[in-house]
Design a protein around this motif. Structure first.
Motif, mmCIF file in Angstrom:
data_model
loop_
_atom_site.group_PDB
_atom_site.id
_atom_site.type_symbol
_atom_site.label_atom_id
_atom_site.label_comp_id
_atom_site.label_asym_id
_atom_site.label_seq_id
_atom_site.Cartn_x
_atom_site.Cartn_y
_atom_site.Cartn_z
ATOM 1 N N ASP B 496 0.833 -1.209 0.000
ATOM 2 C CA ASP B 496 0.000 0.000 0.000
ATOM 3 C C ASP B 496 0.871 1.263 0.000
ATOM 4 O O ASP B 496 2.012 1.241 0.439
ATOM 5 C CB ASP B 496 -0.875 0.037 1.270
ATOM 6 N N GLU B 498 0.708 5.131 1.607
ATOM 7 C CA GLU B 498 0.009 5.817 2.695
ATOM 8 C C GLU B 498 0.054 7.333 2.457
ATOM 9 O O GLU B 498 1.122 7.913 2.302
ATOM 10 C CB GLU B 498 0.708 5.510 4.025
ATOM 11 N N ARG B 542 -14.064 7.254 4.781
ATOM 12 C CA ARG B 542 -13.636 5.874 5.061
ATOM 13 C C ARG B 542 -14.343 4.889 4.118
ATOM 14 O O ARG B 542 -13.742 3.965 3.594
ATOM 15 C CB ARG B 542 -13.946 5.515 6.509
ATOM 16 N N LYS B 543 -15.643 5.115 3.928
ATOM 17 C CA LYS B 543 -16.404 4.180 3.086
ATOM 18 C C LYS B 543 -15.826 4.150 1.677
ATOM 19 O O LYS B 543 -15.630 3.065 1.096
ATOM 20 C CB LYS B 543 -17.887 4.629 3.075
ATOM 21 N N SER B 545 -12.736 5.021 0.761
ATOM 22 C CA SER B 545 -11.393 4.407 0.808
ATOM 23 C C SER B 545 -11.510 2.885 0.773
ATOM 24 O O SER B 545 -10.783 2.198 0.056
ATOM 25 C CB SER B 545 -10.645 4.799 2.084
ATOM 26 N N ARG B 546 -12.434 2.363 1.551
ATOM 27 C CA ARG B 546 -12.593 0.901 1.622
ATOM 28 C C ARG B 546 -13.152 0.355 0.316
ATOM 29 O O ARG B 546 -12.747 -0.721 -0.129
ATOM 30 C CB ARG B 546 -13.487 0.506 2.790
ATOM 31 N N GLY B 550 -8.809 0.192 -0.167
ATOM 32 C CA GLY B 550 -7.870 0.671 0.840
ATOM 33 C C GLY B 550 -8.545 0.859 2.174
ATOM 34 O O GLY B 550 -9.471 0.120 2.517
ATOM 35 N N ASN B 551 -8.084 1.864 2.931
ATOM 36 C CA ASN B 551 -8.697 2.098 4.241
ATOM 37 C C ASN B 551 -8.357 3.514 4.691
ATOM 38 O O ASN B 551 -7.459 4.174 4.140
ATOM 39 C CB ASN B 551 -8.158 1.079 5.252
ATOM 40 N N VAL B 553 -7.612 5.444 8.407
ATOM 41 C CA VAL B 553 -7.490 5.275 9.856
ATOM 42 C C VAL B 553 -7.026 6.570 10.504
ATOM 43 O O VAL B 553 -6.496 7.460 9.826
ATOM 44 C CB VAL B 553 -6.491 4.149 10.224
ATOM 45 N N ARG B 567 -4.905 4.700 3.080
ATOM 46 C CA ARG B 567 -4.082 3.643 2.479
ATOM 47 C C ARG B 567 -4.761 3.180 1.191
ATOM 48 O O ARG B 567 -5.949 2.860 1.189
ATOM 49 C CB ARG B 567 -3.957 2.436 3.418
#
Lengths: 457, 571
Positions: B496, B498, B542-543, B545-546, B550-551, B553, B567
């Motif tokens: 990944d 960042e 976040r939603k 990104s996922r 990815g994610n 945080v 990420r």
């Protein structure tokens, strides 16, 4: 040149072999009725421990009646057998012992033919018929059933043998040779468990022509019980310390059972002319006046069983000849299923000359007497030891050893001398270690095997 | 107050369930006791039936043996008896006794076997004439039954009554028939012409105890001056035959056993091993045919019948526990669901108020400046320009707000579609930073970037990922405040990359860190909050990104402040 001759010889030998093979192959298809003529009867040989007796004195002599079982006819189908294997699966049998016992049972099964009947019973505190009596041709199914046997709890030995007898009874016809093979490693603790009770069971079973062979594994089983059961039902008894020997024992036992040439054997010895029977050496029987009656169950092919009876002969004159005993052996021929009789008699003469008397000694008979006395001494040692009389037990063995030694030295018999040494060693061991469980089992089994002339495996 | 209501609701479910359970358990215990009593009664009936069947069997065997004995011709008595003894497994010993000459057979001394010698010693009292025939206490039969018709007296009548219980004892009866056949004396010469009217017959069976063991002697005397003769029954054969037909263990878990006069177990059916000293729960005597022998029954736990039959109670108790657990767990789940719905409803109400407030604030500014410009009262061109800038800026804010609400709606319903493309991350981030640099500057903040020297490519939807960064930068502007520097940096971490957006603002309190990505959540959720917002920005970021693989945080920054890390898998 030499090679050429050898080559021709080999060729000739091969042709002869082929011709012989063809003759025997055709011979095997000869109908049964023709082959039965080739049967030999069970021989009945009767001998005295000496042929010439000292004149003018009453004295005791030993009469030996030998039952000489012929080899079974090779071209004939053997009588089918009806075998029940009764396995102890109590907790103490778990592991190697049970596995070996199962393996031995399977090997025994594989040696049977299609006409033989086979059943397997297991017992712990309960008795369970794993394989009900059936033809031994269902090998795969029976094997899978035997392999599935697992260890359990207590030891209902009486129930196990009773169930085995029940399975054998399903085919209790005269054409079969009936046998229960009992294997146990522990003390019977459910049901009747005294040697006397099991002996009575054996005596009752022999009335139905069912013999029980007992195999004791390890040093924790009751050898008196097992020996008595075998003795009263005229089966064999074995002691194996290690379960490794089980397949070998089963093979030996099956070798006997598949080789039966006479059933329901009874021996009647008549003593004429004031000759009086005194005792029967090594076997149980009945003395009624001048008649001695004994019964045995089966004789195996090529086996020699004998009966020793001590009789008192009245005084005779020098040079006189007298009839000492007549023997009649009655049995059922398993091949023809007919009753057959063999007879024999023995005479003795009297002489004043001690050298003639000495010269007439029958070493073979004397030897058997000595060996039976040794077996009785071993039993006596066990009895003394059980009563806490260790010293007397040792003395009994040493006395017997001395008698054997005297005999061996007198008649230059190295085998008897070896037996005397063995007995001395046993007496020494008894003195230092006491009567161990293993020693007691060995003595009991050896004594029984000797008295019963059981084949060695 | 809320928690108390939940506890109250939960207790409303728990207590009735508990009361029901206790009542049900009591009822089940009573039922268990009733079942136990029935099981004990049934076991006793069964034991009695087994005992009676055993007695009938012994009686039938004895009758047959006596009948056969009676038919033995007297002239050939000894040979016939001896032949019978040698061939019949039910006969242990035979004897012929005369009042004048004593025991004729077996003869004492060497003429008898060791077994016969013991037999003579055992019954010496009878054979020596000390005790006369028949004995008191023996069960004798003066009139013998006709051959082949065994007498079925007392126990037989009971057998008929208990016929229902006897169905599983058929095997036992077969065993009896076999024994009777053996007892018939097939192998001996009998004189069938003899009828019982010719002689004054007496005979019977004597139970005899020697050395604390039972022996049974059957005797016959066919004429007044004739000899007494008979047989000793081989109990071992009888036992050996009977136990193979002994009824198998019933399903109730009881162990049925046959016990002799010395208390030794002769046979048992049932799985549990019985200890030597175990006391039976039921014992049925087998007298008079087998005196002091008994059929005994043990509970499977060897301590008592009641304990042995707890299967029902255990099963019922288990079902009850499952039932109660289902009620309590179900009730708890419903309470929890209600609590959650209530919380959602509150959050939505708060959201509507926030959004309305958010929409109203820029609209008010736009309306005010637009009206001033419309009325033409503002003559200064610089002021006009400033006012127009405010209108433009507030419109953009309004657009972003509406976009977020629309995006949230799409994301919630799963209708958001992405158009992934290869993006040069450094270039893309530079563009985003540049386009927002002015806004950041107006907020009194600065922004700095730290990118890697190499190019990093990601496969992502350009608009969606821009939305993520706008939301994160907005978040920093809202909460970090003037004078703060925002740093955007890019690093690689495994597969990944960042992207870190860091500031030196107040950061997120520890207690709120795990909630900041929840929808509608705001750290200060009041209308009077200093900071504007809908509580959707981070949740949407976040939603997205996922959804892009990815994610997103949050980490607290060393030295204070916030650090959001996006990420994304790089190509």
């Amino acid at each position: 040149m030499g090679n050429g001759i050898n080559g021709r010889k080999v060729g000739f030998a091969a042709i002869v072999a082929m011709v012989l093979f063809c003759i025997f192959s055709v011979g095997s298809f000869v109908p049964i009725t023709r082959a039965t003529k080739a049967y030999k009867k069970v021989g009945c040989k009767i001998e005295l421990d000496r042929g010439v007796l000292p004149a003018e004195n009453p004295q005791n002599v030993v009469v030996k009646v030998t039952l000489d079982a012929p080899a079974p006819p090779s071209r004939m189908e053997r009588p089918p057998v009806n075998i029940a294997i009764v396995l102890d699966r109590s907790g103490s049998m778990s592991g190697q012992k049970l596995e070996k016992a199962k393996q031995a049972a399977i090997e025994a099964l594989r040696r049977l033919g299609q006409k033989d009947m086979f059943s397997v019973i297991v017992y712990d505190h309960n008795v369970k018929t794993i394989v009900p009596a059936q033809s031994a041709r269902n090998v795969e199914w029976i094997e899978s059933r035997i392999r599935g046997i697992g260890p359990g709890g207590n030891t209902a030995l009486f129930g196990g043998v009773s169930q085995g007898a029940s399975e054998v009874r399903k085919n209790l016809s005269n054409k079969y040779v009936h046998r229960i093979i009992l294997l146990s490693d522990g003390l019977a603790n459910v049901g009747p468990s005294s040697p006397e009770d099991l002996g009575r069971l054996g005596a009752a079973l022999i009335k139905e022509s069912i013999s029980v062979t007992t195999i004791g594994v390890g040093t924790d089983y009751n050898e008196d019980l097992m020996a008595r059961l075998s003795q009263n039902s005229d089966g064999n008894t074995y002691f194996v310390e290690s379960s490794r020997d089980l397949p070998k024992i089963f093979a030996a036992e099956l070798g006997d059972v598949l080789n039966v040439v006479a059933k329901k054997v009874s021996v009647i010895i008549q003593c004429p002319n004031g000759v009086e029977p005194v005792r029967i050496i090594g076997r149980d029987g009945r003395i009624n006046g001048g008649t001695v009656a004994l019964s045995l169950n089966q004789l195996y092919g090529g086996q020699e069983k004998y009966v020793l009876v001590e009789v008192r002969v009245p005084a005779g004159k020098n040079g006189e000849d007298t009839k000492v005993a007549m023997a009649e052996v009655t049995y059922v021929n398993p091949f023809t299923r007919k009753k057959e009789i063999s007879k024999g008699h023995v005479n003795a003469s009297f002489s004043r000359d001690p050298a003639t008397v000495e010269k007439s000694a029958n070493i073979g008979v004397k030897r058997d007497v000595q060996l039976n006395k040794k077996a009785l001494a071993e039993e006596e040692a066990i009895r003394f030891s059980d009563d806490g009389k260790a010293g007397q037990a040792v003395d009994a063995l040493l006395n017997s050893a001395q008698q054997l030694k005297d005999f061996g030295t007198k008649y230059k018999d190295p085998e008897i001398l070896e037996k005397a040494r063995e007995l001395e060693d046993e007496a020494d061991a008894l003195k230092t270690e006491g009567m161990t469980k293993k020693k007691r089992k060995e003595l009991r089994t050896k004594s029984y095997q000797m008295k019963n002339q059981q084949k060695k495996y | 107050m809320k928690k108390r209501s939940i506890l109250f609701y939960w207790l409303l479910i728990f207590f009735p369930a508990l009361i029901i359970s206790i009542s049900a358990f009591q009822l089940l215990s009573h039922e268990q006791e009733r079942i136990n009593r029935m099981a004990v009664a049934s076991a006793e009936d069964r034991a009695r039936t087994i005992g009676e069947t055993l007695q009938i069997t012994v009686e039938a065997v004895e009758d047959e043996l006596l009948s056969s004995l009676r038919e033995i011709p007297e002239r050939d008595l000894e040979n016939t008896l001896l032949g019978w003894e040698q061939s019949n497994p039910l006969i242990r010993n035979v004897f012929i006794w005369d009042r004048h000459s004593g025991l004729k057979y077996p003869a004492s001394g060497l003429a008898s076997t060791s077994e016969e010698r013991q037999f003579i010693i055992r019954f010496d009292g009878l054979f020596s004439g000390r005790i006369s025939w028949p004995l008191t206490g023996s069960y004798r039969r003066d009139i013998l039954p006709a051959p082949g018709q065994p007498t079925l007296t007392g126990p037989a009548a009971a057998e008929k009554k208990a016929s229902g219980l006897l169905q599983d004892l058929r095997e036992f009866k077969t065993g009896r028939q076999e024994l009777v056949q053996i007892a018939k004396g097939k192998n001996i010469r009998l004189d069938k012409s003899i009828t019982k009217t010719e002689f004054s017959e007496t005979g019977g069976w004597i139970p005899w105890f020697a050395e604390n063991k039972l022996y049974i002697l059957g005797w016959v005397k066919t004429r007044e001056s004739g000899p007494v003769y008979g047989v000793e029954l081989e109990l071992v054969t009888l036992l050996s035959r009977l136990i193979t037909r002994f009824p198998s263990a019933s399903s109730e878990g009881f162990v049925y056993a046959l016990r002799d006069d010395a208390g030794q177990l002769l046979h048992q059916s049932g799985t549990a091993p019985i200890d030597a000293g175990a006391v039976p729960d039921i014992s049925i005597s087998l007298a008079p045919h087998l005196p002091h022998w008994e059929i005994v029954v043990y509970g499977s736990d060897k301590k008592g019948l009641v304990r042995s039959e707890k299967g029902f109670l255990v099963l019922a108790g288990l079902l009850l526990m499952i039932f109660m657990a289902a009620i309590i767990i179900g009730g708890s789940l419903l309470t929890w669901q209600a609590h959650r719905n209530m919380k959602d409803a509150l959050q939505k109400t708060s959201f509507v108020s926030n959004v309305s407030h958010e929409l109203k604030t820029p609209l008010t500014s736009i309306r005010m400046y637009a009206e001033l410009l419309f009325e033409g009262r503002i003559k200064d061109p610089d002021k006009k320009k400033t006012y127009l800038q405010v209108i433009v800026s507030e419109s953009q804010r309004l657009t972003r707000l509406v976009n977020n609400v629309l995006d949230f709606s799409r994301l919630e319903q799963g209708r958001k579609t992405y158009h992934p493309q290869k993006i040069d991350l450094n270039e893309f981030l530079m563009e985003v930073v540049d386009s927002h640099r002015l806004r950041i500057k107006e907020a009194g903040m600065t922004i700095d970037t730290h990118f890697l020297g190499e190019k990093i490519f990601v496969n992502a939807d350009r608009d969606a990922i821009e939305q993520v960064f706008i939301n994160l930068i907005d978040n920093s502007i809202k909460y970090a405040g003037p004078g703060i520097e925002v740093v955007v940096s890019v690093n690689k971490n495994g597969k990944d990359c960042e992207i870190r957006i860091e500031d030196r603002g107040p950061g997120v309190p520890e207690a709120d860190r795990h909630k900041i990505f929840e929808k509608f959540h705001r750290v200060d959720d009041t209308l009077t909050s200093k900071q504007q917002g809908s509580g959707l920005g981070l949740s949407i970021a976040r939603k997205i990104s996922r959804d892009l693989g990815g994610n997103l945080v949050y980490e607290s920054r060393d030295g204070g402040g916030s650090c959001f890390i996006v990420r994304l898998p790089y190509l």
